[in-house]
Design an enzyme around this catalytic site. Structure first.
Site, PDB file in Angstrom:
ATOM      1  N   LYS A  21       0.849  -1.295   0.111  1.00 49.21           N
ATOM      2  CA  LYS A  21       0.199  -0.037   0.096  1.00 49.21           C
ATOM      3  C   LYS A  21       0.787   1.258  -0.062  1.00 49.21           C
ATOM      4  CE  LYS A  21      -3.403  -2.860   0.057  1.00 49.21           C
ATOM      5  NZ  LYS A  21      -4.256  -3.547   1.072  1.00 49.21           N
TER       6      LYS A  21
HETATM    7  C1  LIG Z   1      -5.090  -4.719   1.749  1.00 54.64           C
HETATM    8  C2  LIG Z   1      -6.637  -4.407   1.937  1.00 54.64           C
HETATM    9  C3  LIG Z   1      -7.406  -4.634   2.821  1.00 54.64           C
HETATM   10  C4  LIG Z   1      -6.820  -5.185   4.198  1.00 54.64           C
HETATM   11  O1  LIG Z   1      -5.644  -4.490   4.699  1.00 54.64           O
HETATM   12  P1  LIG Z   1      -4.788  -5.458   5.645  1.00 54.64           P
HETATM   13  O2  LIG Z   1      -3.960  -4.389   6.501  1.00 54.64           O
HETATM   14  O3  LIG Z   1      -4.041  -6.211   4.571  1.00 54.64           O
HETATM   15  O4  LIG Z   1      -5.715  -6.122   6.765  1.00 54.64           O
HETATM   16  C5  LIG Z   1      -8.676  -4.410   2.742  1.00 54.64           C
HETATM   17  N1  LIG Z   1      -9.216  -4.010   1.894  1.00 54.64           N
HETATM   18  C6  LIG Z   1      -8.749  -3.773   0.577  1.00 54.64           C
HETATM   19  C7  LIG Z   1      -9.288  -3.163  -0.434  1.00 54.64           C
HETATM   20  C8  LIG Z   1      -7.409  -4.018   0.549  1.00 54.64           C
HETATM   21  O5  LIG Z   1      -6.619  -3.796  -0.787  1.00 54.64           O
END
Ligand SMILES: *Cc1c(COP(=O)(O)O)cnc(C)c1O
Length: 406
Positions: free
Chosen positions: A196
Protein backbone atom coordinates in the site's frame (compact mmCIF):
# COMPACT_ATOMS: atom_id res chain seq x y z
CA UNK A 1 13.90 -6.14 -29.42
CA UNK A 2 13.72 -9.88 -28.97
CA UNK A 3 10.39 -10.83 -30.56
CA UNK A 4 10.12 -14.42 -29.48
CA UNK A 5 8.06 -14.66 -26.33
CA UNK A 6 9.89 -15.96 -23.27
CA UNK A 7 7.04 -18.41 -22.78
CA UNK A 8 7.94 -19.87 -26.21
CA UNK A 9 11.65 -20.07 -25.41
CA UNK A 10 12.76 -16.50 -26.25
CA UNK A 11 14.69 -14.21 -23.94
CA UNK A 12 12.61 -12.45 -21.30
CA UNK A 13 12.38 -8.64 -21.45
CA UNK A 14 14.04 -8.51 -18.02
CA UNK A 15 16.61 -10.68 -16.30
CA UNK A 16 15.05 -10.14 -12.87
CA UNK A 17 11.45 -10.34 -11.71
CA UNK A 18 9.71 -7.00 -11.22
CA UNK A 19 7.03 -7.27 -8.47
CA UNK A 20 3.63 -5.58 -8.89
CA UNK A 21 4.12 -3.59 -5.71
CA UNK A 22 6.55 -3.17 -2.86
CA UNK A 23 7.57 -0.93 0.02
CA UNK A 24 10.21 1.79 -0.09
CA UNK A 25 12.30 1.82 3.10
CA UNK A 26 15.20 4.25 3.57
CA UNK A 27 17.86 4.52 6.30
CA UNK A 28 15.86 7.14 8.18
CA UNK A 29 12.92 4.71 8.39
CA UNK A 30 15.29 2.11 9.83
CA UNK A 31 16.73 4.63 12.30
CA UNK A 32 13.23 5.52 13.52
CA UNK A 33 12.55 1.86 14.25
CA UNK A 34 15.92 1.31 15.94
CA UNK A 35 15.27 4.26 18.22
CA UNK A 36 12.08 2.65 19.48
CA UNK A 37 13.82 -0.69 19.96
CA UNK A 38 16.25 1.05 22.32
CA UNK A 39 13.45 2.85 24.21
CA UNK A 40 11.19 1.81 27.10
CA UNK A 41 8.11 1.05 25.00
CA UNK A 42 7.87 -1.58 22.31
CA UNK A 43 4.12 -1.89 22.01
CA UNK A 44 1.53 0.87 22.29
CA UNK A 45 3.42 3.79 23.82
CA UNK A 46 4.08 7.40 22.82
CA UNK A 47 4.77 6.67 19.12
CA UNK A 48 1.28 5.29 18.43
CA UNK A 49 -0.36 8.46 19.75
CA UNK A 50 2.01 10.63 17.72
CA UNK A 51 1.41 8.59 14.57
CA UNK A 52 -2.35 8.90 15.03
CA UNK A 53 -2.02 12.67 15.46
CA UNK A 54 0.23 13.00 12.40
CA UNK A 55 -2.15 10.85 10.37
CA UNK A 56 -5.24 12.81 11.44
CA UNK A 57 -3.40 16.06 10.64
CA UNK A 58 -2.48 14.80 7.18
CA UNK A 59 -6.03 13.64 6.41
CA UNK A 60 -7.78 16.54 8.10
CA UNK A 61 -9.97 14.31 10.26
CA UNK A 62 -10.68 14.87 13.97
CA UNK A 63 -9.46 11.42 14.96
CA UNK A 64 -7.27 8.60 13.70
CA UNK A 65 -7.05 5.24 15.48
CA UNK A 66 -4.24 2.80 14.69
CA UNK A 67 -4.74 -0.96 14.45
CA UNK A 68 -2.61 -4.06 14.04
CA UNK A 69 -3.73 -4.31 10.40
CA UNK A 70 -6.36 -2.97 8.04
CA UNK A 71 -8.63 -5.97 8.45
CA UNK A 72 -8.71 -5.48 12.24
CA UNK A 73 -9.55 -1.83 11.59
CA UNK A 74 -12.49 -2.86 9.36
CA UNK A 75 -13.68 -5.31 12.03
CA UNK A 76 -13.57 -2.50 14.60
CA UNK A 77 -15.45 -0.13 12.29
CA UNK A 78 -18.22 -2.70 11.76
CA UNK A 79 -18.45 -3.26 15.51
CA UNK A 80 -18.72 0.39 16.47
CA UNK A 81 -21.18 1.01 13.64
CA UNK A 82 -23.41 -1.40 15.53
CA UNK A 83 -23.62 -3.95 12.72
CA UNK A 84 -24.84 -7.23 14.17
CA UNK A 85 -27.02 -10.29 13.60
CA UNK A 86 -29.33 -9.97 10.56
CA UNK A 87 -28.00 -6.55 9.52
CA UNK A 88 -27.22 -6.32 5.82
CA UNK A 89 -24.20 -4.38 4.61
CA UNK A 90 -23.79 -3.56 0.94
CA UNK A 91 -20.28 -3.78 -0.48
CA UNK A 92 -18.37 -4.38 -3.69
CA UNK A 93 -17.57 -7.84 -5.06
CA UNK A 94 -14.41 -6.57 -6.81
CA UNK A 95 -12.30 -6.14 -3.69
CA UNK A 96 -10.09 -7.97 -1.26
CA UNK A 97 -12.05 -10.47 0.85
CA UNK A 98 -11.49 -8.36 4.00
CA UNK A 99 -14.06 -5.75 2.83
CA UNK A 100 -16.83 -8.36 3.20
CA UNK A 101 -15.34 -10.66 5.85
CA UNK A 102 -15.49 -7.86 8.43
CA UNK A 103 -19.28 -7.93 8.17
CA UNK A 104 -19.32 -11.67 8.86
CA UNK A 105 -17.04 -11.16 11.91
CA UNK A 106 -19.82 -9.19 13.64
CA UNK A 107 -22.61 -11.54 12.52
CA UNK A 108 -23.94 -9.36 9.71
CA UNK A 109 -24.67 -10.30 6.11
CA UNK A 110 -22.59 -8.88 3.25
CA UNK A 111 -24.70 -8.01 0.20
CA UNK A 112 -22.81 -7.53 -3.04
CA UNK A 113 -23.92 -4.75 -5.36
CA UNK A 114 -22.45 -4.73 -8.86
CA UNK A 115 -19.70 -2.46 -10.11
CA UNK A 116 -19.57 0.22 -12.76
CA UNK A 117 -17.74 -1.49 -15.66
CA UNK A 118 -15.83 1.72 -16.48
CA UNK A 119 -14.30 2.64 -13.08
CA UNK A 120 -14.74 -0.78 -11.37
CA UNK A 121 -16.16 1.04 -8.36
CA UNK A 122 -19.59 0.32 -6.84
CA UNK A 123 -22.44 1.31 -9.13
CA UNK A 124 -24.82 3.56 -7.13
CA UNK A 125 -27.80 2.26 -9.11
CA UNK A 126 -26.96 -1.30 -8.11
CA UNK A 127 -26.64 -0.22 -4.46
CA UNK A 128 -30.20 1.14 -4.65
CA UNK A 129 -31.44 -2.15 -6.04
CA UNK A 130 -29.91 -4.07 -3.13
CA UNK A 131 -31.47 -1.94 -0.36
CA UNK A 132 -33.88 -3.71 2.01
CA UNK A 133 -35.40 -3.01 5.42
CA UNK A 134 -32.38 -4.78 6.91
CA UNK A 135 -29.68 -2.67 5.24
CA UNK A 136 -27.61 -1.01 7.94
CA UNK A 137 -24.46 0.21 6.22
CA UNK A 138 -22.49 0.49 3.01
CA UNK A 139 -18.82 -0.46 2.84
CA UNK A 140 -17.62 1.46 -0.19
CA UNK A 141 -14.24 0.53 -1.70
CA UNK A 142 -12.07 3.06 -3.55
CA UNK A 143 -10.81 0.61 -6.15
CA UNK A 144 -7.17 0.99 -7.24
CA UNK A 145 -7.00 4.40 -5.53
CA UNK A 146 -9.88 6.07 -7.36
CA UNK A 147 -12.58 7.27 -4.95
CA UNK A 148 -16.02 5.84 -5.66
CA UNK A 149 -18.95 8.18 -6.43
CA UNK A 150 -19.04 9.21 -2.79
CA UNK A 151 -21.55 12.07 -3.13
CA UNK A 152 -24.22 9.87 -4.71
CA UNK A 153 -23.48 7.00 -2.32
CA UNK A 154 -23.70 9.30 0.71
CA UNK A 155 -26.99 10.67 -0.60
CA UNK A 156 -28.37 7.11 -0.78
CA UNK A 157 -27.07 6.49 2.74
CA UNK A 158 -28.67 9.66 4.06
CA UNK A 159 -32.05 8.88 2.52
CA UNK A 160 -31.98 5.42 4.07
CA UNK A 161 -30.23 6.19 7.38
CA UNK A 162 -27.22 4.04 6.61
CA UNK A 163 -23.71 4.30 7.97
CA UNK A 164 -20.94 4.60 5.37
CA UNK A 165 -17.66 2.87 6.06
CA UNK A 166 -15.08 3.57 3.39
CA UNK A 167 -12.47 0.92 2.59
CA UNK A 168 -9.72 3.26 1.43
CA UNK A 169 -6.96 0.66 1.65
CA UNK A 170 -6.05 1.75 -1.90
CA UNK A 171 -6.74 5.44 -1.58
CA UNK A 172 -4.49 7.11 0.98
CA UNK A 173 -3.89 10.62 -0.35
CA UNK A 174 -6.75 10.53 -2.87
CA UNK A 175 -9.55 13.07 -2.97
CA UNK A 176 -13.13 13.33 -4.14
CA UNK A 177 -14.27 16.78 -5.34
CA UNK A 178 -11.27 18.31 -3.56
CA UNK A 179 -12.15 16.63 -0.26
CA UNK A 180 -9.51 14.32 1.12
CA UNK A 181 -10.48 10.67 1.40
CA UNK A 182 -10.74 10.01 5.13
CA UNK A 183 -12.85 13.11 5.81
CA UNK A 184 -15.95 12.10 3.86
CA UNK A 185 -17.43 8.88 5.28
CA UNK A 186 -18.51 8.07 8.85
CA UNK A 187 -15.36 5.97 9.20
CA UNK A 188 -12.57 5.43 6.68
CA UNK A 189 -10.10 2.54 6.80
CA UNK A 190 -6.54 2.67 5.51
CA UNK A 191 -4.15 -0.29 5.25
CA UNK A 192 -0.43 -0.01 5.94
CA UNK A 193 0.53 -3.31 4.32
CA UNK A 194 3.83 -3.15 2.37
CA UNK A 195 2.17 -2.94 -1.06
CA UNK A 196 0.00 0.00 0.00
CA UNK A 197 1.04 3.68 -0.15
CA UNK A 198 2.98 3.70 3.12
CA UNK A 199 3.75 0.79 5.39
CA UNK A 200 4.22 -0.27 8.99
CA UNK A 201 4.82 -3.93 8.04
CA UNK A 202 1.27 -4.76 9.07
CA UNK A 203 -0.99 -1.93 10.13
CA UNK A 204 -4.29 -0.16 9.68
CA UNK A 205 -5.95 3.11 10.57
CA UNK A 206 -9.49 4.39 10.95
CA UNK A 207 -10.21 8.09 10.55
CA UNK A 208 -13.45 9.59 11.83
CA UNK A 209 -14.91 12.86 13.10
CA UNK A 210 -17.33 11.08 15.43
CA UNK A 211 -16.24 11.19 19.07
CA UNK A 212 -18.42 8.28 20.16
CA UNK A 213 -17.01 6.07 17.40
CA UNK A 214 -13.53 7.21 18.36
CA UNK A 215 -13.89 6.16 21.99
CA UNK A 216 -15.36 2.79 21.06
CA UNK A 217 -12.63 2.14 18.49
CA UNK A 218 -9.95 2.75 21.12
CA UNK A 219 -11.67 0.39 23.53
CA UNK A 220 -12.37 -2.31 20.93
CA UNK A 221 -8.71 -2.60 19.96
CA UNK A 222 -7.71 -3.39 23.53
CA UNK A 223 -10.11 -6.09 24.78
CA UNK A 224 -12.99 -3.69 25.40
CA UNK A 225 -11.10 -2.34 28.40
CA UNK A 226 -11.02 1.26 29.59
CA UNK A 227 -9.14 2.93 32.44
CA UNK A 228 -10.50 6.38 31.66
CA UNK A 229 -12.17 7.57 34.94
CA UNK A 230 -14.87 9.37 32.91
CA UNK A 231 -15.93 6.14 31.19
CA UNK A 232 -16.16 3.89 34.26
CA UNK A 233 -19.64 2.59 35.01
CA UNK A 234 -19.13 0.72 38.34
CA UNK A 235 -17.39 1.61 41.61
CA UNK A 236 -13.73 2.47 41.20
CA UNK A 237 -11.77 -0.03 43.35
CA UNK A 238 -8.59 2.04 43.34
CA UNK A 239 -5.72 3.23 41.18
CA UNK A 240 -5.32 -0.18 39.50
CA UNK A 241 -8.94 -0.31 38.43
CA UNK A 242 -10.03 -0.91 34.86
CA UNK A 243 -13.28 -2.08 33.37
CA UNK A 244 -13.96 -4.44 30.50
CA UNK A 245 -17.21 -3.12 29.10
CA UNK A 246 -17.52 -4.91 25.76
CA UNK A 247 -15.93 -7.90 24.05
CA UNK A 248 -12.90 -6.44 22.31
CA UNK A 249 -9.71 -7.86 20.86
CA UNK A 250 -5.98 -7.29 21.03
CA UNK A 251 -5.73 -5.28 17.81
CA UNK A 252 -3.08 -2.82 18.99
CA UNK A 253 -0.32 -1.40 16.83
CA UNK A 254 3.19 -1.48 18.30
CA UNK A 255 5.39 1.57 18.81
CA UNK A 256 7.90 -0.09 16.48
CA UNK A 257 5.32 0.00 13.69
CA UNK A 258 4.10 3.49 14.55
CA UNK A 259 7.63 4.93 14.36
CA UNK A 260 8.00 3.42 10.90
CA UNK A 261 4.60 4.80 9.93
CA UNK A 262 5.48 8.33 11.06
CA UNK A 263 8.70 8.22 9.09
CA UNK A 264 6.90 6.90 6.01
CA UNK A 265 4.12 9.49 6.24
CA UNK A 266 6.65 12.26 5.54
CA UNK A 267 7.31 10.66 2.17
CA UNK A 268 3.73 10.03 1.12
CA UNK A 269 3.50 13.09 -1.14
CA UNK A 270 6.68 12.07 -2.94
CA UNK A 271 5.46 8.47 -3.27
CA UNK A 272 2.15 9.53 -4.80
CA UNK A 273 3.85 11.93 -7.19
CA UNK A 274 6.09 9.15 -8.44
CA UNK A 275 3.13 6.79 -8.84
CA UNK A 276 1.43 9.43 -10.97
CA UNK A 277 4.53 9.84 -13.14
CA UNK A 278 4.62 6.13 -13.87
CA UNK A 279 0.90 6.15 -14.63
CA UNK A 280 1.49 8.92 -17.18
CA UNK A 281 4.25 6.88 -18.83
CA UNK A 282 1.94 3.85 -19.03
CA UNK A 283 -1.06 5.85 -20.25
CA UNK A 284 0.94 7.35 -23.10
CA UNK A 285 2.44 4.03 -24.10
CA UNK A 286 -0.88 2.17 -24.16
CA UNK A 287 -3.16 4.95 -25.42
CA UNK A 288 -3.12 3.80 -29.05
CA UNK A 289 -3.29 0.05 -28.39
CA UNK A 290 -6.83 -1.04 -29.16
CA UNK A 291 -6.21 -4.40 -27.50
CA UNK A 292 -5.79 -2.70 -24.11
CA UNK A 293 -8.23 -0.54 -22.15
CA UNK A 294 -6.37 1.81 -19.80
CA UNK A 295 -7.75 2.81 -16.38
CA UNK A 296 -10.56 5.37 -16.66
CA UNK A 297 -10.55 8.16 -14.10
CA UNK A 298 -13.61 10.36 -13.61
CA UNK A 299 -13.06 14.15 -13.77
CA UNK A 300 -14.24 14.86 -10.20
CA UNK A 301 -11.69 12.65 -8.42
CA UNK A 302 -7.96 12.62 -7.75
CA UNK A 303 -6.76 9.01 -7.61
CA UNK A 304 -3.73 8.16 -5.48
CA UNK A 305 -2.99 5.23 -7.82
CA UNK A 306 -2.46 2.12 -5.73
CA UNK A 307 -2.89 -0.14 -8.77
CA UNK A 308 -2.60 0.21 -12.54
CA UNK A 309 -5.18 -2.21 -13.93
CA UNK A 310 -5.52 -2.77 -17.66
CA UNK A 311 -8.48 -4.51 -19.24
CA UNK A 312 -7.96 -6.67 -22.29
CA UNK A 313 -10.15 -5.92 -25.28
CA UNK A 314 -10.58 -9.60 -26.10
CA UNK A 315 -12.32 -8.90 -29.41
CA UNK A 316 -8.91 -7.84 -30.72
CA UNK A 317 -7.00 -10.74 -29.19
CA UNK A 318 -6.50 -14.37 -30.11
CA UNK A 319 -5.84 -15.45 -26.52
CA UNK A 320 -7.60 -15.03 -23.22
CA UNK A 321 -6.33 -13.35 -20.09
CA UNK A 322 -4.71 -16.49 -18.70
CA UNK A 323 -2.33 -16.96 -21.66
CA UNK A 324 -1.42 -13.25 -21.71
CA UNK A 325 -0.90 -13.23 -17.95
CA UNK A 326 1.40 -16.26 -18.09
CA UNK A 327 3.34 -14.80 -21.03
CA UNK A 328 3.91 -11.53 -19.11
CA UNK A 329 5.06 -13.47 -16.05
CA UNK A 330 7.60 -15.30 -18.21
CA UNK A 331 8.92 -11.92 -19.40
CA UNK A 332 9.66 -11.35 -15.68
CA UNK A 333 6.87 -8.83 -15.21
CA UNK A 334 5.08 -9.28 -11.88
CA UNK A 335 1.50 -9.11 -13.04
CA UNK A 336 -1.42 -9.78 -10.73
CA UNK A 337 -5.23 -9.86 -10.78
CA UNK A 338 -7.29 -7.64 -8.45
CA UNK A 339 -9.66 -9.31 -7.63
CA UNK A 340 -11.46 -12.63 -7.87
CA UNK A 341 -15.04 -11.49 -7.11
CA UNK A 342 -15.59 -12.20 -3.42
CA UNK A 343 -19.02 -13.81 -3.83
CA UNK A 344 -17.50 -16.47 -6.12
CA UNK A 345 -15.03 -17.66 -3.46
CA UNK A 346 -15.76 -21.21 -2.26
CA UNK A 347 -16.52 -20.01 1.28
CA UNK A 348 -19.05 -17.45 0.07
CA UNK A 349 -20.56 -20.03 -2.29
CA UNK A 350 -20.96 -22.32 0.73
CA UNK A 351 -22.96 -19.53 2.40
CA UNK A 352 -25.30 -19.50 -0.59
CA UNK A 353 -23.93 -16.64 -2.69
CA UNK A 354 -24.41 -17.29 -6.40
CA UNK A 355 -22.03 -16.85 -9.31
CA UNK A 356 -23.75 -14.77 -11.96
CA UNK A 357 -25.27 -12.39 -9.40
CA UNK A 358 -22.82 -9.54 -10.21
CA UNK A 359 -22.32 -9.89 -13.97
CA UNK A 360 -20.30 -6.70 -14.49
CA UNK A 361 -17.80 -7.61 -11.76
CA UNK A 362 -17.56 -11.15 -13.06
CA UNK A 363 -17.03 -10.00 -16.68
CA UNK A 364 -14.45 -7.39 -15.71
CA UNK A 365 -12.64 -10.00 -13.61
CA UNK A 366 -12.16 -12.18 -16.71
CA UNK A 367 -10.23 -9.47 -18.55
CA UNK A 368 -8.15 -7.49 -16.05
CA UNK A 369 -4.44 -7.58 -15.34
CA UNK A 370 -2.61 -5.46 -12.77
CA UNK A 371 0.76 -4.14 -13.98
CA UNK A 372 3.63 -3.29 -11.60
CA UNK A 373 3.27 0.12 -9.95
CA UNK A 374 5.22 1.34 -6.95
CA UNK A 375 7.18 4.52 -6.25
CA UNK A 376 10.65 3.04 -6.23
CA UNK A 377 10.27 1.72 -9.79
CA UNK A 378 12.75 3.32 -12.17
CA UNK A 379 11.88 4.68 -15.61
CA UNK A 380 13.71 1.65 -16.97
CA UNK A 381 11.47 -0.67 -14.95
CA UNK A 382 8.41 1.10 -16.39
CA UNK A 383 9.83 0.80 -19.91
CA UNK A 384 10.39 -2.92 -19.36
CA UNK A 385 6.72 -3.30 -18.46
CA UNK A 386 5.72 -1.41 -21.60
CA UNK A 387 8.09 -3.44 -23.78
CA UNK A 388 6.74 -6.68 -22.37
CA UNK A 389 3.08 -5.66 -22.74
CA UNK A 390 3.66 -4.58 -26.35
CA UNK A 391 5.61 -7.72 -27.15
CA UNK A 392 2.98 -10.06 -25.71
CA UNK A 393 -0.06 -8.13 -26.94
CA UNK A 394 1.31 -7.81 -30.47
CA UNK A 395 1.89 -11.54 -30.55
CA UNK A 396 -1.69 -12.29 -29.54
CA UNK A 397 -3.31 -9.45 -31.49
CA UNK A 398 -5.70 -10.31 -34.33
CA UNK A 399 -5.30 -6.85 -35.80
CA UNK A 400 -3.20 -5.95 -38.82
CA UNK A 401 0.45 -6.05 -37.84
CA UNK A 402 -0.22 -8.62 -35.17
CA UNK A 403 2.07 -11.63 -35.34
CA UNK A 404 -0.84 -13.97 -35.64
CA UNK A 405 -3.08 -11.79 -37.80
CA UNK A 406 -6.12 -13.81 -38.84
C1 LIG B 1 -5.13 -4.44 1.74
C2 LIG B 1 -6.60 -4.37 1.79
C3 LIG B 1 -7.37 -4.62 2.95
C4 LIG B 1 -6.81 -5.22 4.21
O1 LIG B 1 -5.75 -4.62 4.75
P1 LIG B 1 -4.69 -5.45 5.63
O2 LIG B 1 -3.88 -4.36 6.24
O3 LIG B 1 -3.90 -6.32 4.71
O4 LIG B 1 -5.44 -6.24 6.65
C5 LIG B 1 -8.73 -4.41 2.90
N1 LIG B 1 -9.34 -3.99 1.78
C6 LIG B 1 -8.66 -3.80 0.64
C7 LIG B 1 -9.40 -3.34 -0.57
C8 LIG B 1 -7.29 -3.99 0.60
O5 LIG B 1 -6.63 -3.81 -0.55
Amino acid sequence: MEKKLAILGGNPVRGTYLPYGRQWIDDDDIQAVVKVLKSDFLTTGPEVGKFEQDFADYIGSRYAVAFANGTAALHAACFVAGISQDDEVITSPLTFVASANCVLYVGGKPVFADIDPITYNLDPQSIKEKLTQKTKAIIVVDYAGQPAQLDIIHQIAKENQLIVIEDAAHALGASFKNKKVGTISDMTMFSLHPVKHITTGEGGMITTDNQEYYQKLIQFRTHGITKNPKELTATNHGPWYYEMQMLGYNYRMTDIQAALGRSQLHKLAKFIERRKQIVEIYNQAFAKMEEVICPQILPNVDSSWHLYVIRLNTSHLTAERKAIFKALQKENIGVNVHYIPVHTQPFYQSLGYQSGSCPDAENVYQEIITLPLYPQMSDKDAQDVITAVKKVIQYYSNKKGGKRAQ
